[in-house]
Design an enzyme around this catalytic site. Structure first.
Site, PDB file in Angstrom:
ATOM      1  N   HIS A  48      -8.203 -33.512  21.739  1.00  0.00           N
ATOM      2  CA  HIS A  48      -9.216 -32.460  21.459  1.00  0.00           C
ATOM      3  C   HIS A  48      -9.921 -32.552  20.072  1.00  0.00           C
ATOM      4  O   HIS A  48     -11.091 -32.310  19.888  1.00  0.00           O
ATOM      5  CB  HIS A  48      -8.307 -31.048  21.412  1.00  0.00           C
ATOM      6  CG  HIS A  48      -8.035 -30.548  22.665  1.00  0.00           C
ATOM      7  ND1 HIS A  48      -6.689 -30.070  22.913  1.00  0.00           N
ATOM      8  CD2 HIS A  48      -8.723 -30.596  23.874  1.00  0.00           C
ATOM      9  CE1 HIS A  48      -6.638 -29.610  24.162  1.00  0.00           C
ATOM     10  NE2 HIS A  48      -7.335 -30.127  24.795  1.00  0.00           N
TER      11      HIS A  48
ATOM     12  N   LYS B  87      -4.018 -20.708  34.465  1.00  0.00           N
ATOM     13  CA  LYS B  87      -3.012 -21.032  33.780  1.00  0.00           C
ATOM     14  C   LYS B  87      -1.980 -20.149  33.146  1.00  0.00           C
ATOM     15  O   LYS B  87      -2.670 -18.805  32.649  1.00  0.00           O
ATOM     16  CB  LYS B  87      -3.315 -21.977  32.816  1.00  0.00           C
ATOM     17  CG  LYS B  87      -4.148 -23.271  33.364  1.00  0.00           C
ATOM     18  CD  LYS B  87      -4.694 -24.092  32.270  1.00  0.00           C
ATOM     19  CE  LYS B  87      -5.353 -25.575  32.762  1.00  0.00           C
ATOM     20  NZ  LYS B  87      -5.795 -26.138  31.368  1.00  0.00           N
TER      21      LYS B  87
ATOM     22  N   ARG C 192     -11.983 -37.218  30.215  1.00  0.00           N
ATOM     23  CA  ARG C 192     -11.041 -38.639  30.145  1.00  0.00           C
ATOM     24  C   ARG C 192     -10.949 -39.487  31.054  1.00  0.00           C
ATOM     25  O   ARG C 192     -11.022 -40.799  31.307  1.00  0.00           O
ATOM     26  CB  ARG C 192      -9.642 -38.324  29.717  1.00  0.00           C
ATOM     27  CG  ARG C 192      -9.294 -37.578  28.565  1.00  0.00           C
ATOM     28  CD  ARG C 192      -7.998 -36.919  28.704  1.00  0.00           C
ATOM     29  NE  ARG C 192      -8.164 -35.747  29.417  1.00  0.00           N
ATOM     30  CZ  ARG C 192      -7.209 -34.818  29.808  1.00  0.00           C
ATOM     31  NH1 ARG C 192      -5.989 -34.957  29.116  1.00  0.00           N
ATOM     32  NH2 ARG C 192      -7.287 -33.842  30.783  1.00  0.00           N
TER      33      ARG C 192
ATOM     34  N   SER D   3      -2.757 -31.334  27.209  1.00  0.00           N
ATOM     35  CA  SER D   3      -1.846 -30.203  26.833  1.00  0.00           C
ATOM     36  C   SER D   3      -0.790 -29.987  27.805  1.00  0.00           C
ATOM     37  O   SER D   3       0.485 -29.833  27.270  1.00  0.00           O
ATOM     38  CB  SER D   3      -2.679 -28.959  26.795  1.00  0.00           C
ATOM     39  OG  SER D   3      -3.803 -28.966  25.903  1.00  0.00           O
TER      40      SER D   3
HETATM   41  O1  PNS Z   1      -8.780 -26.065  28.935  1.00  0.00           O
HETATM   42  P1  PNS Z   1      -9.138 -25.499  30.238  1.00  0.00           P
HETATM   43  O2  PNS Z   1      -8.091 -24.685  30.597  1.00  0.00           O
HETATM   44  O3  PNS Z   1      -9.545 -26.486  31.140  1.00  0.00           O
HETATM   45  O4  PNS Z   1     -10.326 -24.663  29.771  1.00  0.00           O
HETATM   46  C1  PNS Z   1     -10.991 -23.844  30.894  1.00  0.00           C
HETATM   47  C2  PNS Z   1     -11.764 -22.811  30.241  1.00  0.00           C
HETATM   48  C3  PNS Z   1     -10.794 -21.643  29.283  1.00  0.00           C
HETATM   49  C4  PNS Z   1     -12.957 -23.258  29.518  1.00  0.00           C
HETATM   50  C5  PNS Z   1     -12.227 -21.839  31.392  1.00  0.00           C
HETATM   51  O5  PNS Z   1     -11.463 -21.073  31.956  1.00  0.00           O
HETATM   52  C6  PNS Z   1     -13.107 -20.559  30.821  1.00  0.00           C
HETATM   53  O6  PNS Z   1     -14.286 -20.949  30.443  1.00  0.00           O
HETATM   54  N1  PNS Z   1     -12.856 -19.423  30.658  1.00  0.00           N
HETATM   55  C7  PNS Z   1     -13.269 -18.119  30.050  1.00  0.00           C
HETATM   56  C8  PNS Z   1     -13.687 -17.216  31.375  1.00  0.00           C
HETATM   57  C9  PNS Z   1     -15.073 -17.733  32.087  1.00  0.00           C
HETATM   58  O7  PNS Z   1     -15.992 -18.060  31.519  1.00  0.00           O
HETATM   59  N2  PNS Z   1     -14.661 -18.364  33.159  1.00  0.00           N
HETATM   60  C10 PNS Z   1     -15.695 -18.921  34.199  1.00  0.00           C
HETATM   61  C11 PNS Z   1     -15.735 -20.524  33.660  1.00  0.00           C
HETATM   62  S1  PNS Z   1     -17.045 -21.154  34.756  1.00  0.00           S
END
Ligand code: PNS
Length: 160
Positions: free
Chosen positions: A17, A41, A90, A126
């Site tokens: 990150h 998650k 990645r 992670s």
């Molecule tokens: O590191 P991650 O878990 O792959 O990140 C995913 C994340 C947190 C960026 C995504 O779940 C997110 O944007 N969450 C906020 C709520 C949201 O906008 N959800 C719709 C995403 S299209």
């Protein structure tokens, strides 16, 4: 001034990150690391701890700040006046996971720019960090020092 948001669960924030943050900061004027919830998650660390640790990790990178994303990412970007979302890739697995989110975020009003991750960090995720830590393995060269300490403590807490 071009502002981007680099969102993620960051559970925990890794050296991979940090590499994406550094390269985004070299391209854009302001990078907001957006620590968000991923409903798919269940995190090891609470949101505030993830944000605190991300803040420690990026404190020496100019033009970068960390914020909690309290709800929808696209709405957060709109409120901050961000020009785009940045994500790191990645490999093909990441692309497959990221494409639907990028398409949905574009539908909701914000474009996504992908930065290819340095292959040096491509084995770091992670979830792998947490798995190695849960089995007592070394994580010091996978995450910043403060993160390693906090992950070990959280894992020990859960085991106890
Ligand atoms: O590191 P991650 O878990 O792959 O990140 C995913 C994340 C947190 C960026 C995504 O779940 C997110 O944007 N969450 C906020 C709520 C949201 O906008 N959800 C719709 C995403 S299209």
């Amino acid at each position: 001034m071009v502002m981007v948001v680099y969102p993620g669960s960051f559970d925990p924030f890794t050296l991979g990150h940090l590499d994406v943050v550094r390269r985004a900061a070299a391209l854009f004027d302001v990078v907001v690391v957006g620590v968000a919830s991923n409903l798919a998650k269940s995190p090891l660390l609470p949101l505030e701890a993830r944000a605190e640790l991300a803040g420690i990790a990026v404190r020496d990178v100019p033009g970068v700040r960390v914020e909690v994303v309290p709800g929808l990412l696209a709405e957060f970007c709109r409120l901050r006046g961000a020009d785009a979302v940045v994500k790191g890739l990645r490999g093909g697995g990441d692309y497959a996971a990221e494409l639907p989110m990028a398409l949905m975020n574009r539908h909701l009003g914000v474009e996504t720019v992908f930065i290819t991750a340095d292959p040096v960090f491509s084995h770091i995720s992670s979830s792998m960090v947490k798995e190695v830590a849960r089995y007592g393995g070394p994580i010091d060269d996978l995450v910043p020092e403060a993160v390693a300490r906090r992950v070990r403590a959280a894992v020990a807490d859960r085991a106890g």
